[in-house]
Design a protein around this motif. Structure first.
Motif, PDB file in Angstrom:
ATOM      1  N   PRO A  46       0.788  -1.245  -0.176  1.00  0.00           N
ATOM      2  CA  PRO A  46       0.094   0.010  -0.124  1.00  0.00           C
ATOM      3  C   PRO A  46       1.020   1.210   0.102  1.00  0.00           C
ATOM      4  CG  PRO A  46      -0.725  -1.309   1.822  1.00  0.00           C
ATOM      5  CD  PRO A  46       0.581  -2.114   1.117  1.00  0.00           C
ATOM      6  N   PRO A  47       0.543   2.395  -0.721  1.00  0.00           N
ATOM      7  CA  PRO A  47       1.300   3.598  -0.750  1.00  0.00           C
ATOM      8  C   PRO A  47       1.368   4.171   0.459  1.00  0.00           C
ATOM      9  CG  PRO A  47      -0.236   3.346  -2.779  1.00  0.00           C
ATOM     10  CD  PRO A  47      -0.505   2.243  -1.776  1.00  0.00           C
ATOM     11  N   SER A 476      -8.378  -5.391  -9.745  1.00  0.00           N
ATOM     12  CA  SER A 476      -8.228  -4.759  -8.657  1.00  0.00           C
ATOM     13  C   SER A 476      -7.401  -3.275  -8.784  1.00  0.00           C
ATOM     14  CB  SER A 476      -7.248  -5.864  -7.581  1.00  0.00           C
ATOM     15  OG  SER A 476      -8.316  -6.874  -7.331  1.00  0.00           O
ATOM     16  N   SER A 477      -6.282  -3.447  -9.590  1.00  0.00           N
ATOM     17  CA  SER A 477      -5.805  -2.084  -9.788  1.00  0.00           C
ATOM     18  C   SER A 477      -6.535  -1.043 -10.338  1.00  0.00           C
ATOM     19  CB  SER A 477      -4.618  -2.437 -10.482  1.00  0.00           C
ATOM     20  OG  SER A 477      -3.480  -3.343 -10.007  1.00  0.00           O
ATOM     21  N   VAL A 478      -7.526  -1.391 -11.307  1.00  0.00           N
ATOM     22  CA  VAL A 478      -8.328  -0.561 -12.048  1.00  0.00           C
ATOM     23  C   VAL A 478      -9.410   0.034 -10.980  1.00  0.00           C
ATOM     24  CG1 VAL A 478      -9.892  -0.203 -13.657  1.00  0.00           C
ATOM     25  CG2 VAL A 478      -7.896  -1.474 -14.314  1.00  0.00           C
ATOM     26  N   LEU A 479     -10.005  -0.860 -10.191  1.00  0.00           N
ATOM     27  CA  LEU A 479     -11.062  -0.478  -9.293  1.00  0.00           C
ATOM     28  C   LEU A 479     -10.119   0.543  -8.221  1.00  0.00           C
ATOM     29  CD1 LEU A 479     -13.169  -3.773  -8.706  1.00  0.00           C
ATOM     30  CD2 LEU A 479     -13.744  -1.629  -9.683  1.00  0.00           C
ATOM     31  N   GLY A 490      -3.947   1.898  -7.433  1.00  0.00           N
ATOM     32  CA  GLY A 490      -3.404   1.510  -8.842  1.00  0.00           C
ATOM     33  C   GLY A 490      -2.106   2.356  -8.871  1.00  0.00           C
ATOM     34  N   ASP A 491      -1.003   1.710  -9.440  1.00  0.00           N
ATOM     35  CA  ASP A 491       0.157   2.484  -9.527  1.00  0.00           C
ATOM     36  C   ASP A 491       0.728   2.217 -11.079  1.00  0.00           C
ATOM     37  OD1 ASP A 491       2.561   3.323  -9.592  1.00  0.00           O
ATOM     38  OD2 ASP A 491       3.358   2.184  -7.729  1.00  0.00           O
ATOM     39  N   VAL A 497       2.856  -5.697 -14.260  1.00  0.00           N
ATOM     40  CA  VAL A 497       2.317  -6.490 -13.550  1.00  0.00           C
ATOM     41  C   VAL A 497       0.804  -6.900 -13.781  1.00  0.00           C
ATOM     42  CG1 VAL A 497       1.655  -7.391 -11.446  1.00  0.00           C
ATOM     43  CG2 VAL A 497       3.834  -6.141 -11.686  1.00  0.00           C
ATOM     44  N   ASP A 498       0.021  -5.739 -14.063  1.00  0.00           N
ATOM     45  CA  ASP A 498      -1.440  -5.872 -14.396  1.00  0.00           C
ATOM     46  C   ASP A 498      -1.698  -6.551 -15.857  1.00  0.00           C
ATOM     47  OD1 ASP A 498      -2.561  -4.948 -11.996  1.00  0.00           O
ATOM     48  OD2 ASP A 498      -1.439  -3.180 -12.590  1.00  0.00           O
ATOM     49  N   ALA A 499      -0.652  -5.676 -17.015  1.00  0.00           N
ATOM     50  CA  ALA A 499      -0.761  -6.294 -18.343  1.00  0.00           C
ATOM     51  C   ALA A 499      -0.386  -7.735 -18.335  1.00  0.00           C
ATOM     52  CB  ALA A 499       0.066  -5.426 -19.225  1.00  0.00           C
ATOM     53  N   THR A 500       0.574  -8.260 -17.761  1.00  0.00           N
ATOM     54  CA  THR A 500       0.969  -9.686 -17.825  1.00  0.00           C
ATOM     55  C   THR A 500      -0.096 -10.648 -17.319  1.00  0.00           C
ATOM     56  OG1 THR A 500       3.252  -9.126 -17.595  1.00  0.00           O
ATOM     57  CG2 THR A 500       2.761 -11.434 -17.118  1.00  0.00           C
ATOM     58  N   ALA A 501      -0.825 -10.266 -16.309  1.00  0.00           N
ATOM     59  CA  ALA A 501      -1.867 -10.777 -15.689  1.00  0.00           C
ATOM     60  C   ALA A 501      -3.174 -11.033 -16.545  1.00  0.00           C
ATOM     61  CB  ALA A 501      -2.141 -10.351 -14.230  1.00  0.00           C
TER      62      ALA A 501
END
Length: 566
Positions: A46-47, A476-479, A490-491, A497-501
């Motif tokens: 978390p940031p 989860s990142s988009v939300l 979202g970072d 990471v999100d694109a690979t998933a």
């Protein structure tokens, strides 16, 4: 080589692969992800918990005050370094007496930060340990705890893995030149799968040899090091890692006399020009033999550990105690040993090497999965033309169900516990326990479902589940980006990471689609089909309209033995 010898090696290869294949699937799939430990760690942090770095020497008062007021920290702590600056936070663990050195599941984690004025604020902060848990799955082939017994089990599996590699090479040698890049895609689907299995295995053979042999060493390294230290180095080799015990007759040293962190980093860089430190590990800083290990990496050197390499320095005199594990400054014998660690952990080279290892890890997981499918299809009883429908062997059906449940359960469990990293902080206290619980709940649920429903009925739903769980990672990142009040985040710096998933989720969804079609229209004499029993004439008509699929196909009607067909 004589035919009977080839047949014997083939039998050894088959059974060694079957006995170790499912465990190795988990090890390779999780291992492919651990290549990107640091991106995954940043993605799941978390940031709000991130601390802005400060000039390196600005943390010296924090170090001194913490050592003077907190006995637990005086046994040892770490200081993170980022971009030439220090993170103003000291971290240490308190382990239960007699706990395994490798098992951190029961360790309690503490941090010290600067409070009001010159005071020190000490708090217990359980980490998520998400990345460490995935690494444990990799290191002990899916078992929950990295302990001595589990590592010994991993060592036995890796011995079987080595046997499977050697015997597999012997089996394909007679036809290696002719069949290496052959991909026969006719009606005999079993032959196509076998061609692909052999090609992937031979092309990635050097990678697998390194993985197998180094994993055996990792499993029994404590025993190997004990024997080597006793008979070769006469007890001196382990001193770089040992934590010296304080003597009751020796007064504790004054931490205010220690060198500044910047000076310790400078000493390490002088020993290895180009060295990039990222952590200072203080061990017994107030004891009779204090040491600081300056951990880091060298862009052109070999890192002997996943964390990198280190220079051991006396924090009071500045004496360089050891460079045996310092990236870029190792002696030839130490560099030779470190190369085996680096080859296993991809801790060398630039960005190309980690991506290559990631792809090789996924290819290795597919290798064990396809090996199980070939074993199942080879033992399938095919319906002869005009004959009665055969009853498939029980061991074949059980292995098919285990393959589907374990492999897809692993994928779904890892994906869902990764996605949960965006939602657990601030909602649960022990995130490490939650990550473990989420993975094993999904894993065992998928495995039980596969055995209850059978491989054919369970395969497509479990593939859709794995796709949905993997899609939950970028979702989860988009939300978190769209809904800041949700406490997710979202970072944009970690969209890789999100694109690979997302790519993985789309691939699983496509496989789920073709598998669902296969189990609907496939011939009823296959363990991979739920099609109703029909006559041989109707089955022939259906086969003419059936599309190729990625799953196993029925035997040939001509009685030449178990095959895969379109």
């Amino acid at each position: 080589m004589r035919t009977e010898h080839i047949r014997a090696y083939k039998s050894v290869h088959t059974w060694a692969g079957i006995l170790s294949g499912l465990a190795l699937f988990i090890a390779f799939y999780a291992g492919a992800l651990t290549v990107f430990k640091e991106p995954l760690r940043r993605w799941s942090t978390p940031p709000a918990t991130l601390v802005q770095p400060v000039p390196m020497d600005a943390v010296q008062p924090l170090i001194v005050q913490t050592l003077m007021t907190t006995p637990a920290a005086a046994r040892g702590f770490t200081l993170k370094i980022e971009g030439g600056q220090a993170i103003p936070r000291l971290e240490w663990q308190v382990r239960a007496p007699g706990a395994d050195d490798h098992d951190e599941s029961t360790a309690r984690h503490y941090v010290a930060t600067t409070g009001d004025g010159d005071s020190v604020r000490v708090a217990e902060r359980p980490p998520s340990r998400l990345v460490e848990f995935i690494d444990v799955l990799h290191r002990v082939v899916g078992l929950p705890v990295d302990s001595d017994p589990n590592r010994w089990i991993m060592g036995v599996i890796c011995v079987l893995y080595t046997v499977a590699l050697v015997s597999g090479v012997v089996v394909v040698l007679p036809s290696l030149v002719k069949d290496l890049f052959a991909m026969r895609t006719g009606r005999n689907r079993k032959r196509m799968w076998l061609d692909a299995h052999n090609a992937v295995g031979i092309v990635s053979l050097p990678f697998h040899i390194v993985m197998a042999l180094s994993a055996v060493v990792f499993a029994y390294h404590d025993q190997i090091y004990t024997v080597q230290d006793r008979f070769v180095h006469e007890g001196a080799w382990a001193q770089a890692f040992s934590r010296p015990a304080a003597s009751a007759d020796t007064p504790p040293r004054n931490p205010a006399d220690m060198l500044m962190p910047s000076r310790l980093v400078q000493i390490a860089r002088e020993a290895s020009p180009g060295f990039r430190p990222h952590e200072l590990q203080y061990a017994q800083p107030m004891g009779p033999r204090p040491v600081v290990r300056v951990w880091g990496r060298h862009p052109e050197g070999v890192s002997p550990r996943a964390l990198g390499g280190f220079a051991a320095i006396d924090p009071y005199s500045g004496k360089l105690l050891s460079t045996d594990y310092l990236s870029g400054a190792q002696s030839t014998p130490n560099l030779f040993i470190s190369s085996f660690f680096a080859l296993h952990m991809a801790s060398f080279g630039g960005t190309v090497v980690p991506w290559l290892y990631f792809l090789l890890g996924l290819a290795g997981a597919w290798l064990f999965y396809s090996g199980n499918l070939l074993w199942v299809e080879t033992r399938r009883k095919a319906r002869r033309k005009g004959g009665e429908m055969p009853v498939q062997r029980r061991d074949t059906a059980l292995m098919a169900a285990a393959t589907v449940g374990v492999c897809l359960g692993c994928i779904a469990g890892v994906s869902l516990t990764l996605a949960a990293a965006k939602w657990l902080p601030g909602r649960v206290h022990d995130m490490a326990a939650w990550h473990v619980g989420i993975y094993y709940a999904v894993f065992f649920a998928c495995t039980v479902w596969a055995f209850m429903r059978g491989a054919a009925r369970a395969a497509a739903p479990l593939l859709w589940l794995a796709a949905a769980c993997t899609l939950a990672i970028p979702a989860s990142s988009v939300l978190g980006w769209l809904l800041p009040d949700s406490d997710a985040w979202g970072d944009s710096a970690l969209w890789g990471v999100d694109a690979t998933a997302l790519i993985g989720a789309l691939a699983l969804a496509w496989i789920a689609h073709v598998t669902a079609r296969r189990v609907r229209v496939g011939p009823p004499d296959s363990v991979w089909s739920v099609a109703p029993r029909v006559s041989a004439e109707n089955r022939t008509m259906q086969s003419q309209d059936r599309l190729p699929a990625l799953t196993l196909r029925p035997a040939s009607e001509r009685g030449r033995g178990p095959e895969m067909s379109d």
